[in-house]
Structure formats: structure tokens, C-alpha cells
Design a protein around this motif. Structure first.
Motif, mmCIF file in Angstrom:
data_model
loop_
_atom_site.group_PDB
_atom_site.id
_atom_site.type_symbol
_atom_site.label_atom_id
_atom_site.label_comp_id
_atom_site.label_asym_id
_atom_site.label_seq_id
_atom_site.Cartn_x
_atom_site.Cartn_y
_atom_site.Cartn_z
ATOM 1 N N ARG A 92 -15.561 -41.532 -26.341
ATOM 2 C CA ARG A 92 -16.477 -40.417 -26.583
ATOM 3 C C ARG A 92 -16.079 -39.576 -27.797
ATOM 4 O O ARG A 92 -16.851 -38.712 -28.228
ATOM 5 C CB ARG A 92 -16.571 -39.540 -25.333
ATOM 6 C CG ARG A 92 -16.959 -40.336 -24.084
ATOM 7 C CD ARG A 92 -17.415 -39.454 -22.967
ATOM 8 N NE ARG A 92 -18.711 -38.856 -23.257
ATOM 9 C CZ ARG A 92 -19.323 -37.981 -22.454
ATOM 10 N NH1 ARG A 92 -18.739 -37.622 -21.317
ATOM 11 N NH2 ARG A 92 -20.493 -37.474 -22.770
ATOM 12 N N PHE A 93 -14.877 -39.809 -28.336
ATOM 13 C CA PHE A 93 -14.406 -39.028 -29.488
ATOM 14 C C PHE A 93 -13.903 -39.963 -30.595
ATOM 15 O O PHE A 93 -12.710 -39.985 -30.908
ATOM 16 C CB PHE A 93 -13.310 -38.054 -29.064
ATOM 17 C CG PHE A 93 -13.761 -36.999 -28.095
ATOM 18 C CD1 PHE A 93 -14.522 -35.920 -28.530
ATOM 19 C CD2 PHE A 93 -13.429 -37.080 -26.749
ATOM 20 C CE1 PHE A 93 -14.943 -34.944 -27.631
ATOM 21 C CE2 PHE A 93 -13.844 -36.108 -25.848
ATOM 22 C CZ PHE A 93 -14.605 -35.030 -26.286
ATOM 23 N N PRO A 94 -14.792 -40.757 -31.200
ATOM 24 C CA PRO A 94 -14.346 -41.739 -32.197
ATOM 25 C C PRO A 94 -13.673 -41.120 -33.423
ATOM 26 O O PRO A 94 -12.745 -41.706 -33.979
ATOM 27 C CB PRO A 94 -15.641 -42.471 -32.577
ATOM 28 C CG PRO A 94 -16.743 -41.534 -32.188
ATOM 29 C CD PRO A 94 -16.250 -40.806 -30.982
ATOM 30 N N SER A 95 -14.120 -39.948 -33.841
ATOM 31 C CA SER A 95 -13.518 -39.309 -35.023
ATOM 32 C C SER A 95 -12.086 -38.869 -34.745
ATOM 33 O O SER A 95 -11.196 -39.006 -35.596
ATOM 34 C CB SER A 95 -14.361 -38.104 -35.464
ATOM 35 O OG SER A 95 -15.671 -38.492 -35.804
ATOM 36 N N ILE A 96 -11.866 -38.344 -33.553
ATOM 37 C CA ILE A 96 -10.513 -37.922 -33.168
ATOM 38 C C ILE A 96 -9.594 -39.130 -33.065
ATOM 39 O O ILE A 96 -8.446 -39.106 -33.522
ATOM 40 C CB ILE A 96 -10.559 -37.134 -31.842
ATOM 41 C CG1 ILE A 96 -11.306 -35.808 -32.042
ATOM 42 C CG2 ILE A 96 -9.149 -36.873 -31.310
ATOM 43 C CD1 ILE A 96 -11.553 -35.033 -30.759
ATOM 44 N N VAL A 97 -10.096 -40.218 -32.484
ATOM 45 C CA VAL A 97 -9.306 -41.445 -32.355
ATOM 46 C C VAL A 97 -8.937 -41.989 -33.731
ATOM 47 O O VAL A 97 -7.778 -42.355 -33.985
ATOM 48 C CB VAL A 97 -10.079 -42.506 -31.543
ATOM 49 C CG1 VAL A 97 -9.362 -43.856 -31.595
ATOM 50 C CG2 VAL A 97 -10.228 -42.051 -30.093
ATOM 51 N N ALA A 98 -9.914 -42.033 -34.644
ATOM 52 C CA ALA A 98 -9.659 -42.556 -35.998
ATOM 53 C C ALA A 98 -8.620 -41.715 -36.725
ATOM 54 O O ALA A 98 -7.740 -42.248 -37.408
ATOM 55 C CB ALA A 98 -10.968 -42.595 -36.787
ATOM 56 N N GLN A 99 -8.701 -40.387 -36.567
ATOM 57 C CA GLN A 99 -7.729 -39.509 -37.220
ATOM 58 C C GLN A 99 -6.344 -39.670 -36.601
ATOM 59 O O GLN A 99 -5.325 -39.644 -37.309
ATOM 60 C CB GLN A 99 -8.186 -38.060 -37.107
ATOM 61 C CG GLN A 99 -7.282 -37.050 -37.798
ATOM 62 C CD GLN A 99 -7.202 -37.272 -39.298
ATOM 63 O OE1 GLN A 99 -8.186 -37.670 -39.904
ATOM 64 N NE2 GLN A 99 -6.051 -37.025 -39.882
ATOM 65 N N LEU A 132 -22.116 -34.129 -26.711
ATOM 66 C CA LEU A 132 -21.731 -35.201 -25.796
ATOM 67 C C LEU A 132 -22.887 -35.664 -24.913
ATOM 68 O O LEU A 132 -22.708 -36.500 -24.030
ATOM 69 C CB LEU A 132 -20.568 -34.747 -24.914
ATOM 70 C CG LEU A 132 -19.220 -34.578 -25.622
ATOM 71 C CD1 LEU A 132 -18.247 -33.803 -24.742
ATOM 72 C CD2 LEU A 132 -18.637 -35.920 -26.008
ATOM 73 N N GLY A 133 -24.081 -35.088 -25.142
ATOM 74 C CA GLY A 133 -25.247 -35.512 -24.379
ATOM 75 C C GLY A 133 -25.467 -34.741 -23.114
ATOM 76 O O GLY A 133 -26.183 -35.203 -22.227
ATOM 77 N N GLY A 134 -24.853 -33.563 -22.973
ATOM 78 C CA GLY A 134 -25.021 -32.776 -21.765
ATOM 79 C C GLY A 134 -24.127 -33.264 -20.647
ATOM 80 O O GLY A 134 -23.446 -34.278 -20.761
ATOM 81 N N ARG A 135 -24.146 -32.522 -19.537
ATOM 82 C CA ARG A 135 -23.301 -32.892 -18.402
ATOM 83 C C ARG A 135 -23.710 -34.257 -17.874
ATOM 84 O O ARG A 135 -24.875 -34.532 -17.643
ATOM 85 C CB ARG A 135 -23.413 -31.852 -17.276
ATOM 86 C CG ARG A 135 -22.458 -32.138 -16.125
ATOM 87 C CD ARG A 135 -22.717 -31.184 -14.985
ATOM 88 N NE ARG A 135 -21.760 -31.391 -13.906
ATOM 89 C CZ ARG A 135 -21.869 -32.305 -12.964
ATOM 90 N NH1 ARG A 135 -22.888 -33.146 -12.980
ATOM 91 N NH2 ARG A 135 -20.958 -32.421 -12.015
ATOM 92 N N GLY A 136 -22.731 -35.130 -17.694
ATOM 93 C CA GLY A 136 -23.009 -36.473 -17.222
ATOM 94 C C GLY A 136 -23.488 -37.409 -18.302
ATOM 95 O O GLY A 136 -23.697 -38.600 -18.056
ATOM 96 N N GLY A 137 -23.669 -36.883 -19.515
ATOM 97 C CA GLY A 137 -24.116 -37.724 -20.625
ATOM 98 C C GLY A 137 -23.011 -38.662 -21.084
ATOM 99 O O GLY A 137 -21.833 -38.434 -20.820
ATOM 100 N N ARG A 277 -33.398 -26.846 -24.514
ATOM 101 C CA ARG A 277 -32.703 -28.103 -24.247
ATOM 102 C C ARG A 277 -31.784 -27.993 -23.030
ATOM 103 O O ARG A 277 -31.819 -28.825 -22.124
ATOM 104 C CB ARG A 277 -31.900 -28.510 -25.477
ATOM 105 C CG ARG A 277 -31.149 -29.812 -25.322
ATOM 106 C CD ARG A 277 -30.515 -30.188 -26.638
ATOM 107 N NE ARG A 277 -29.761 -31.429 -26.521
ATOM 108 C CZ ARG A 277 -29.195 -32.037 -27.550
ATOM 109 N NH1 ARG A 277 -29.304 -31.527 -28.766
ATOM 110 N NH2 ARG A 277 -28.520 -33.152 -27.369
ATOM 111 N N SER A 278 -30.940 -26.959 -23.010
ATOM 112 C CA SER A 278 -29.975 -26.829 -21.910
ATOM 113 C C SER A 278 -30.690 -26.593 -20.584
ATOM 114 O O SER A 278 -30.280 -27.105 -19.541
ATOM 115 C CB SER A 278 -28.988 -25.701 -22.192
ATOM 116 O OG SER A 278 -29.638 -24.441 -22.241
ATOM 117 N N ALA A 279 -31.795 -25.821 -20.604
ATOM 118 C CA ALA A 279 -32.536 -25.562 -19.375
ATOM 119 C C ALA A 279 -33.208 -26.832 -18.865
ATOM 120 O O ALA A 279 -33.244 -27.093 -17.662
ATOM 121 C CB ALA A 279 -33.578 -24.470 -19.616
#
Length: 354
Positions: A92-99, A132-137, A277-279
Motif C-alpha cells: 500500500r506504500f510503494p513510494s516508501i518501499v522504494a525509498q 488509501l481509498g477510505g476505510r477498508g479500501g 466523499r467521506s460522507a
């Protein structure tokens, strides 16, 4: 007066020079010192909530970031990103992994917070959730930045038994301050705690963290780290909502509960902090959990829909009313189960109070 006896040279004759034992060449067959085994996971050190910053030179201060607590494990076989509860969010965090793969270290465990910044450079929990696509996303976030504030394992050595000042020294050599990379240093700020808290609140930040420089890394909420907030922010269970045709998602107000021992207690509602969106995402989650009777006594509610108390909302609020309800509450987002979301616990009266 009698003179004290003359000290004798340790294990030597007085008239012979002191010499060390001749050095022997190292036997090539002798193994090197064993490395500390790298743990699969380290339970995080958590900050204890306080109303005022502590005093004393042993306390170091940082900004309190509003995101997801993560541990980044770097190994020769690859990088793993674990949530506070130990769930694997590497994908879920490809940029962090790459860094992390670009850091000049063979093995390490970085402790820190994944955040997404708003236009003013403040960490925004709602924006992180949306990325991250919202909760459960299941969406991956390329916007998230990992702010590293501790180093638990470094090049084969377990650092959890080492004092914070030494861990920070190694971390600062590994993760430089500033820059635009996906992994950045959460910098210590040299300032008086009261002054720093005031400035943080003036800039709309969540608060500050104080850490004992002399402390080792101990899992749990033991007081080695303290958090001082500008406003209160805690997790509450959603037990229902009031309908409204004029509000986003048809949600006029969320109905909230806290824990009190083994029971749930209604603590009021929240009707601000939503966007379209959040609602909408929240309404979809709640409509899967509708029940006929409320799980907790909410008083008379004519247009309420009640849900199973499964969803934990992060709520920002200013204070409590005299009858135990939240004041000036605002919805910030839903907490993930993988983040070990905690529901606010009301204090129970002691035996002496009853």
C-alpha cells in the motif's frame, strides 16, 4: 602519626616495568561476534497523554504527526511495512518501499508515521485515508510520506536497549533532514515545551511529543514518551446516525459511544467535518451494519438509524459537557482495525467515590 603503607604495583614486582601480554594473531577459523537476530515485529512505544509539556533537559520535543503508525523493516531479502497492529501494508506504500531500498543500510527497523500533507504543510489524517481509498479500501498511496522518528535495529544490532539519544544519532545519519523523499526525518526541535506547544497550536498542528532522551525503547504506554495536544482527538464507536436530506450522504449527525468497563456509554453526536466523499463512503459502511434496536441508550431519536458498534471514528473535540457529552466535536475519519484503533475509555468511579 603512622604513614600509610606504600601501594604495591598490581601483579608486578616494583623493579620491573609493566608490560601487557604479547598479542596473538587472530585465528581465521574463529567466528565473528554474533549479530542480534532481527525481530519479525516490535510492539511500538506509545505516548502517554498529558495536559502540559514536561520540564527538564532530558526531554526532546517533536511535532505530533496525524497519520498511521508504521514500522519499516529493511532486510537483504526486501522491505516490509507493518502497521501498529502488525498487519503487512507493504503493497500500500510503494513510494516508501522504494525509498527504503535506497537507504545506505543492509538491515534496519525504522519507527515512524505515514502522513499526507495539506496545502499548509500540516499532516492531514483525512487526506491520508482518501489516498488509501477510505476505510477498508485497498488503494496504494503514492502521496504518503514516512516521517521516521526512531531506529530500533541497525546493521545487525538491536538498538531497543540503547538510550534514545544514541538511537537518534544513528537515525540522523541514515535519514537526512529536509528533502522531498518519501522517507524523511521527524526532526527534534530545540525549544521550551510550553513555547513550542503554543506555536504548534497557532499553526493548526495537532500537538507535540516529548521523549526522554535517556530512555530505552520500551513497548507500551509507560511514560517514556508523552503527547500534549492542542485539541483532544480520540476514537469513538459509531452506534447510529440521524438522517438529513440537506447533509452530505444524508448524514445529519453521527451517534457516538465510548467504553466504560465492559459497557458502552452514549457520549453525544457529531455533525461537522464531513465532505461529500467521506460522507458517502461512511454511509456505505454504516448501511451494511444496520440493526433494529440501538446497542446503547441514546435517548429519544425520531429519525435515527442504528448500527452495530463496529466502526471507530476519529473525533476531534474541545471539551466535555457536565453530563458527559462531547463539545465542539468534528469528524476526522474512520480508523482502521489494522492500526490497532483504540476506543476512548471513560474513567470508572473508584471505590472511594461510591
Amino acid at each position: 602519626m603512622r604513614k600509610p603503607p606504600k601501594p604495591k604495583p598490581l601483579l608486578q614486582d616494583a623493579d620491573k616495568p609493566v608490560q601487557s601480554r604479547p598479542r596473538k594473531p587472530r585465528n581465521p577459523a574463529q567466528p565473528n561476534l554474533p549479530l542480534d537476530p532481527m525481530p519479525d515485529r516490535v510492539d511500538p512505544c506509545l505516548a502517554l497523554l498529558k495536559t502540559k509539556p514536561p520540564k527538564g533537559r532530558q526531554w526532546a520535543f517533536e511535532v505530533k504527526w496525524d497519520g498511521y503508525r508504521l514500522a519499516v523493516h529493511i532486510e537483504p531479502s526486501g522491505v516490509r511495512v507493518l502497521t501498529r497492529g502488525g498487519h503487512d501494508w507493504t503493497d500500500r506504500f510503494p513510494s516508501i518501499v522504494a525509498q527504503a531500498k535506497r537507504l545506505s543500510v543492509s538491515t534496519a527497523i525504522l519507527d515512524g508515521e505515514a502522513v499526507v500533507f495539506d496545502e499548509q504543510g500540516r499532516s492531514d489524517f483525512g487526506k491520508l485515508q482518501q489516498s488509501l481509498g477510505g476505510r477498508g479500501g485497498k488503494r496504494t498511496s503514492r502521496e504518503a510520506v514516512f516521517l521516521a522518528f526512531d531506529l530500533l535495529y541497525f546493521d545487525g544490532r538491536d538498538l531497543t536497549g540503547t538510550e534514545l539519544s544514541a538511537r537518534r544519532h544513528l537515525l540522523e545519519g541514515l535519514v537526512p533532514a529536509g528533502g522531498e523523499d518519501a522517507i524523511r526525518l521527524s526532526e527534534e526541535i530545540e525549544a521550551d515545551g510550553d513555547v513550542l506547544l503554543r506555536i504548534a497550536c497557532e499553526h493548526g498542528l495537532e500537538g507535540i511529543i516529548a521523549k526522554d532522551r535517556n530512555s530505552t525503547y520500551r513497548s507500551g504506554r509507560l511514560g517514556d514518551w508523552l503527547k500534549i495536544k492542542c485539541v483532544q482527538s480520540d476514537g469513538f464507536l459509531i452506534v447510529g446516525y440521524e438522517k438529513s436530506t440537506a447533509s452530505f450522504g444524508g448524514i445529519g449527525r453521527l451517534l457516538l459511544a465510548a467504553r466504560k468497563g465492559d459497557e458502552l456509554v452514549y457520549v453525544g453526536g457529531v455533525g461537522t467535518g464531513f465532505n461529500e466523499r467521506s460522507a458517502g463512503e461512511l454511509r456505505k459502511q454504516m448501511d451494511k451494519l444496520i440493526i433494529g434496536k440501538p446497542a446503547v441508550d441514546t435517548g429519544r431519536k425520531r429519525i435515527a438509524v442504528f448500527v452495530l458498534p463496529k466502526l471507530i471514528a476519529e473525533i476531534e473535540y474541545r471539551a466535555w459537557t457536565h453530563d458527559g457529552k462531547l463539545r465542539h466535536a468534528s469528524y476526522k475519519g474512520l480508523r482502521e482495525a489494522q492500526d490497532n484503533a483504540v476506543v476512548y475509555a471513560l474513567e470508572q468511579p473508584s471505590i472511594s467515590d461510591t
